[in-house]
Write a protein that holds these residues in place. Structure first.
Motif, PDB file in Angstrom:
ATOM      1  N   VAL A 231       0.854  -1.231  -0.176  1.00 30.61           N
ATOM      2  CA  VAL A 231      -0.037   0.043   0.012  1.00 30.61           C
ATOM      3  C   VAL A 231       1.007   1.173  -0.092  1.00 30.61           C
ATOM      4  O   VAL A 231       0.579   2.393  -0.545  1.00 30.61           O
ATOM      5  N   MET A 232       2.195   1.231   0.736  1.00 27.00           N
ATOM      6  CA  MET A 232       2.913   2.384   0.653  1.00 27.00           C
ATOM      7  C   MET A 232       3.409   2.475  -0.628  1.00 27.00           C
ATOM      8  O   MET A 232       3.418   3.842  -1.178  1.00 27.00           O
ATOM      9  N   LEU A 270       3.050 -13.791  -9.616  1.00 27.16           N
ATOM     10  CA  LEU A 270       2.475 -12.701  -9.839  1.00 27.16           C
ATOM     11  C   LEU A 270       2.171 -12.278 -11.211  1.00 27.16           C
ATOM     12  O   LEU A 270       3.145 -12.196 -12.010  1.00 27.16           O
ATOM     13  N   GLY A 271       0.869 -12.194 -11.497  1.00 27.41           N
ATOM     14  CA  GLY A 271       0.544 -12.013 -12.910  1.00 27.41           C
ATOM     15  C   GLY A 271       1.000 -13.043 -13.818  1.00 27.41           C
ATOM     16  O   GLY A 271       1.048 -14.351 -13.270  1.00 27.41           O
ATOM     17  N   PRO A 272       1.559 -12.901 -14.915  1.00 29.06           N
ATOM     18  CA  PRO A 272       2.198 -14.092 -15.668  1.00 29.06           C
ATOM     19  C   PRO A 272       3.614 -14.634 -15.162  1.00 29.06           C
ATOM     20  O   PRO A 272       4.510 -15.314 -16.076  1.00 29.06           O
ATOM     21  N   THR A 273       3.985 -13.920 -14.100  1.00 30.72           N
ATOM     22  CA  THR A 273       5.739 -14.066 -13.790  1.00 30.72           C
ATOM     23  C   THR A 273       5.575 -14.771 -12.354  1.00 30.72           C
ATOM     24  O   THR A 273       4.663 -15.019 -11.634  1.00 30.72           O
ATOM     25  N   LEU A 291      -1.303  -5.351 -10.663  1.00 33.25           N
ATOM     26  CA  LEU A 291      -1.779  -4.795  -9.328  1.00 33.25           C
ATOM     27  C   LEU A 291      -3.179  -4.298  -9.282  1.00 33.25           C
ATOM     28  O   LEU A 291      -3.631  -4.078  -8.587  1.00 33.25           O
ATOM     29  N   ALA A 292      -3.650  -3.988 -10.716  1.00 33.94           N
ATOM     30  CA  ALA A 292      -5.112  -3.691 -10.843  1.00 33.94           C
ATOM     31  C   ALA A 292      -6.078  -4.761 -10.654  1.00 33.94           C
ATOM     32  O   ALA A 292      -7.026  -4.671 -10.263  1.00 33.94           O
ATOM     33  N   ILE A 293      -5.491  -6.002 -10.694  1.00 30.57           N
ATOM     34  CA  ILE A 293      -6.467  -7.098 -10.204  1.00 30.57           C
ATOM     35  C   ILE A 293      -6.436  -7.303  -8.934  1.00 30.57           C
ATOM     36  O   ILE A 293      -5.291  -7.642  -8.246  1.00 30.57           O
TER      37      ILE A 293
END
Ligand SMILES: Cc1cc2nc3c(=O)[nH]c(=O)nc-3n(C[C@H](O)[C@H](O)[C@H](O)COP(=O)(O)OP(=O)(O)OC[C@H]3O[C@@H](n4cnc5c(N)ncnc54)[C@H](O)[C@@H]3O)c2cc1C
Ligand code: FES
Length: 296
Positions: A231-232, A270-273, A291-293
């Motif tokens: 969040v930071m 994390l995502g496709p990674t 990060l939008a997901i």
């Protein structure tokens, strides 16, 4: 008398042992001795480890190791010191939050810990020469950035302004306080803030992203390195974007649960990674879509 088959099996096993010794492989922890220990805060310790054998690890700022105390499991911990000029030494700053990290923090000088690695994609300190660099850290997030700060200061003349914007929950929770002064003397502009403090604290009170608005730097070409709670980092990125820093020049170190550290188990997706293999350092332009997901 061993028969021919037993002799060949023995010779084969011996050869396999020799091969494993010569080339231990990424899943085999190497023994490191605790040679120094310092308490940083109520729950955080910095351990200096020394490699017992083999050629010194090649470390890059931002990488991590899989660190283990016997019988408690293995955890990813960022490298906060060692490497260049201190070959064979590895420094980790660890916050005791659970079984493994508590056991690591409890390790006494002379005790042996297991180390695999180093793993992961480092901070791009060699690719950002000429830029104003903002190092932005929250809490224990300063540990993964310490080696990057040392690398920037070691070649101070190659960069523009160097700023550290650092925040902790309280003055007692700040890391490396004696080093902050040394870094400032070597050309790092240090801004510190805390979430809350008593009347004896004369510094800034507030959250880290607020320091971005107060900092002076040239946003065109400025680069930011972020590490701290997610969040930071999100709010810091917004403040940087508002100041005119583009998302492909902002880098963040990400944390996910890890087991293997080498891209085999999939725990750190994390995502496709995979964070252990493709991170932990990503550019914000890479991170933005994932990060939008919302995570479930
Ligand atoms: C790339 C990377 C670098 C890291 N660098 C450092 C470092 O330099 N210093 C440091 O102290 N810690 C660091 N961490 C976090 C550290 O790995 C976790 O605190 C550790 O795995 C917790 O294990 P445990 O067995 O002690 O606690 P557990 O019993 O597994 O968990 C205790 C508590 O911590 C939470 N937790 C567990 N794992 C994580 C995690 N990865 N991130 C956030 N919360 C978690 C759990 O939800 C639980 O609330 C890093 C993590 C990653 C992925
Ligand atoms: S920790 Fe196993 S794939 Fe990343």
């Amino acid at each position: 008398m061993p028969d021919q088959a037993e002799v060949s099996a023995g010779a084969f096993a011996g050869a396999a042992v020799e091969a494993a010794r010569a080339e231990p492989g990424p899943m085999l922890p190497a023994p490191f001795v605790v040679t120094g220990k310092r308490q940083d805060t109520s729950d955080t310790w910095t351990l200096e480890l020394r490699q017992r054998a083999g050629s010194p690890l090649e470390l890059a700022p931002g990488q991590f190791t899989m660190l283990s105390a016997f019988g408690t499991g293995e955890v990813p911990i960022s490298i906060s010191g060692g490497g260049e000029g201190e070959e064979g030494t590895l420094v980790h700053t660890v916050r005791a939050v659970g079984l493994a990290t508590q056991a690591i923090c409890d390790a006494a000088v002379g005790e042996v810990l297991g180390v695999r690695g180093p793993f992961g994609r480092p901070w791009p300190v060699d690719q950002i020469e000429g830029a104003d660099v903002l190092v932005v850290a929250g809490g224990i997030g300063l540990a993964p950035l310490r080696l990057a700060i040392l690398a920037l200061l070691a070649r101070r003349e190659r960069y523009g302004r160097l700023l550290l914007l650092y925040g902790g929950r309280s003055p007692e929770q700040l890391l490396y306080t004696s080093e902050l002064e040394q870094w400032a003397a070597r050309g790092l502009e240090v801004g510190v803030t805390v979430d809350s403090a008593g009347p004896e604290w004369l510094g800034h009170v507030g959250v880290v992203p607020q320091l971005v608005g107060r900092a002076s730097f040239d946003p065109d070409g400025a680069v930011a390195l972020l590490c701290g709670p997610e969040v930071m980092m999100r709010f810091t990125f917004s403040a940087l974007a508002q100041a005119g820093v583009s998302s492909d020049r902002v880098y963040a170190s990400m944390e996910r649960n890890m087991q293997c550290g080498i891209g085999h188990c999939g725990h750190c997706q994390l995502g496709p990674t995979l964070v252990c293999r493709d991170g932990p350092v990503y550019s914000w332009s890479e991170l933005e879509p994932w990060l939008a997901i919302r995570e479930l």
